[in-house]
Design an enzyme around this catalytic site. Structure first.
Site, short mmCIF file in Angstrom:
data_model
loop_
_atom_site.label_atom_id
_atom_site.label_comp_id
_atom_site.label_asym_id
_atom_site.label_seq_id
_atom_site.Cartn_x
_atom_site.Cartn_y
_atom_site.Cartn_z
N ASN A 163 -6.25 -2.42 -7.89
CA ASN A 163 -5.44 -1.09 -8.21
C ASN A 163 -4.56 -1.56 -9.42
OD1 ASN A 163 -3.33 -3.10 -7.08
ND2 ASN A 163 -3.30 -2.11 -5.17
N SER B 240 7.90 2.25 -5.41
CA SER B 240 6.64 2.26 -6.29
C SER B 240 5.93 3.51 -6.68
CB SER B 240 5.80 1.02 -5.53
OG SER B 240 4.62 0.92 -6.15
N ASP C 165 5.16 -2.43 -11.58
CA ASP C 165 4.41 -3.82 -11.25
C ASP C 165 2.82 -3.48 -11.36
OD1 ASP C 165 4.16 -2.20 -9.00
OD2 ASP C 165 4.95 -4.06 -7.68
C1 16G Z 1 1.02 -3.05 -0.67
C2 16G Z 1 0.55 -4.19 -1.60
C3 16G Z 1 -0.20 -3.97 -2.26
C4 16G Z 1 -1.62 -3.53 -1.58
C5 16G Z 1 -1.42 -2.28 -0.88
C6 16G Z 1 -2.37 -2.03 0.00
C7 16G Z 1 2.50 -5.97 -2.13
C8 16G Z 1 3.75 -5.88 -3.08
N1 16G Z 1 1.97 -4.56 -2.02
O1 16G Z 1 1.51 -2.05 -1.36
O2 16G Z 1 -0.69 -5.08 -2.98
O3 16G Z 1 -2.34 -3.12 -2.50
O4 16G Z 1 -0.12 -2.69 0.03
O5 16G Z 1 -2.24 -1.05 0.83
O6 16G Z 1 1.91 -6.75 -1.63
P1 16G Z 1 -2.82 -0.57 2.03
O7 16G Z 1 -2.60 -1.87 3.11
O8 16G Z 1 -2.36 0.59 2.74
O9 16G Z 1 -4.35 -0.57 1.66
ZN ZN Z 2 4.48 -0.81 -7.88
#
Ligand code: 16G
Ligand code: ZN
Length: 531
Positions: free
Chosen positions: A376, A65, A283
């Site tokens: 985000n 990503s 995405d």
């Molecule tokens: C992951 C999640 C995203 C979320 C991020 C938060 C999916 C596919 N992706 O990338 O949605 O905003 O985690 O990250 O669910 P954090 O827990 O480090 O704050």
């Molecule tokens: Zn992404």
């Protein structure tokens, strides 16, 4: 049963490094050179998941990503295009951490017996990857993993993450009443482009949107897509260099723009421009523009959710439909002003859930039409079977009603309902702005964001932080929440919460308040409590 000889031979090709792995909200994600064994074993998990579901097609996406080029990762997609079922995350984690070939075999047997997996079932897996150079070798590791249980598989090559979700769902619904579209990338382009053309037909075209592709997979794929959109869509693509991989996500992309609240490299804005950024696997999307006084203005996931909800509510009304409920799902990171706007101006129900797409998606399915977005920029809209039935059986009793019905139908087609999709969200926003003939500034006037700050705090042990209430309150360490509450009380419109990150070894502190200086002070003081 499992062919032990072949398992051992293949597994020896993908030795496990001395690292502990976790399948988290972003799947497995880390430096690409640590991922070989993980992806090999993910192939085994994908095959087991497919066998468990009677041979349904499972998707595997190799991407990291918005992370730097040296990282990579892998994520599994369930048959309807959703994220892997939660309980299987632990199996993926356990298998990835098995130390020896024997332990790998043992764990496969544990899964087969505890989950009652019939190994004689077929296994079908499809996979794709983003533009990262490490992707090719990781695909071979995945293919070796798929061989262990003799899975049938198809390599879709380089894809955006949402394209893989779309394909997975199409393949599982082909020739059924729930058919989601032609199971090819071309089918994806055709479906979205046809719906978009209906939505903007007869409306004056807007100026081109300036699109930052973060030097990632969004660039070549959006160019492909333009062959189908043709004249209906005007775009100026920047940051499309996928040859020089070190540029991937570098000072560009949705995450950079959202976090830094500034324009990406290579994009010179003027106050007339309407800009958008994808992330590295397309995405996520955020929009932005520059005010007359040259200040940068961000239109993030919350703003997109507000715009989409407003538009859908109006369309449902205009179509003369009164039995469809629209709801919005957010996380604690949603700006307080956006929640106020949704609740008090649009009068829609708003739910708050934990971070991570699977939580939002799941909650959104509770509404007839569920709009969900993370601040985000990851989000989409899901239409329930009842809502779709209503939309497709209503004709409308006036030309205005009929036109609103047509728009609703096309909207349900332009939106990728499997997962947040930057291409589809771009078309959604462009549809609304075109139908209304709005500038980004008019869109922005719905409400003013409260100033906010997100800080990372490095702590010794982030697992001691335990949250409840959709991550808005800490229950452990004891007493910390009371201390936070006492400080927040002193700030006008103050709101702050602390949660352990699911993707990094840090604790995140979010703060918002009436003014910038108050917000900064609030964030600083709460950060001080955590440290
Ligand atoms: C992951 C999640 C995203 C979320 C991020 C938060 C999916 C596919 N992706 O990338 O949605 O905003 O985690 O990250 O669910 P954090 O827990 O480090 O704050
Ligand atoms: Zn992404």
């Amino acid at each position: 049963s499992v062919n032990v000889l072949s398992l051992n031979t293949l597994s020896d090709l993908h030795p496990k490094p001395d690292t502990t792995f976790t399948y988290g909200t972003a799947g497995f994600r880390m430096k690409a050179d640590l991922l070989d064994s993980v992806i090999f074993r993910t192939g085994i998990i994908a095959a087991l998941r497919s066998k468990k579901l009677g041979g349904k097609v499972i998707g595997v996406m190799i991407t990291a990503s918005h992370n730097p080029a040296a990282d990579n990762g892998v994520k599994l997609v369930d048959p309807m295009g959703e994220m892997l079922e939660g309980s299987w995350e632990a199996h993926a984690t356990a298998l990835s951490n098995a130390q020896t070939n024997e332990q790998v075999l043992d764990y496969i047997h544990v899964m087969v017996s505890s989950l009652k997996i019939d190994l004689t079932n077929p296994a079908n897996v499809v996979y794709g990857r983003d533009t990262r150079p490490s992707g090719e070798a990781l695909v071979s590791a995945l293919e070796d993993g798929l061989k262990v249980l003799g899975a049938q598989s198809t390599d879709y090559g380089i894809l955006t993450t949402p394209q893989l979700h779309y394909l997975t769902r199409c393949l599982n619904t082909v020739n059924t009443p729930e058919s989601y579209g032609e199971p090819t990338v071309e089918g994806y382009y055709k479906k979205l482009a046809a719906a978009y053309k209906v939505l903007v037909e007869g409306k004056p075209k807007l100026s081109p949107v300036i699109l930052d592709c973060a030097n990632g997979v969004g660039a070549p794929k959006f160019k492909e897509f333009m062959n189908f959109l043709g004249d209906s869509f005007a775009v100026k693509i920047v940051n499309d260099d996928i040859e020089n991989s070190s540029k991937l996500n570098l000072n560009s992309g949705a995450d950079f723009v959202k976090t830094g609240q500034r324009a990406p490299v290579g994009l010179k804005m003027t106050p007339q421009d309407r800009c958008a950024s994808f992330d590295g696997d397309a995405d996520r999307i955020v929009y932005y523009y520059m005010d007359e006084d040259n200040t940068f203005k961000l239109l993030d996931g919350d703003k997109i959710a507000g715009l989409a909800a407003m538009f859908i509510i109006d369309l449902v009304k205009a179509a003369g439909i009164d039995n469809i409920s629209v709801g919005v799902v957010q996380t604690a990171y949603a700006n307080g002003a956006s929640t106020q706007y949704l609740r008090n101006t649009l009068n829609v129900p708003v739910s708050c859930v934990s971070t991570g797409v699977k939580h939002l998606h799941h909650e959104a399915l509770k509404y007839d039409v569920g709009v969900y977005f993370e601040a985000n920029g990851h989000g989409t809209v899901v239409f329930s079977p009842t809502a779709l039935k209503t939309i497709y059986s209503t004709e409308g009793s006036s030309p205005a009603q009929a036109s609103a019905v047509r728009s609703l139908r096309a909207l349900s087609e332009v939106i990728n309902q499997t997962v947040g999709d930057a291409f589809s969200d771009l078309l959604l926003v462009e549809t609304i702005l075109t139908q209304r003939q709005w500038t980004p500034k008019i869109w922005d006037q719905a409400y003013s964001d409260l100033p906010n700050r997100l800080v990372k705090v490095v702590v010794k042990e982030r697992s001691i932080f335990k949250t409840v209430d959709a991550e808005r309150k800490l229950v452990e360490p004891a007493g910390l929440q009371d201390a936070i509450d006492a400080i927040v009380l002193k700030f006008r419109d103050g709101r702050s919460f602390v949660r352990p990150s699911g993707t990094e070894d840090v604790v995140r502190v979010y703060a918002e308040a009436a003014t910038r200086p108050e917000t900064d002070e609030l964030a600083f003081r709460i950060g001080g409590l955590v440290f």
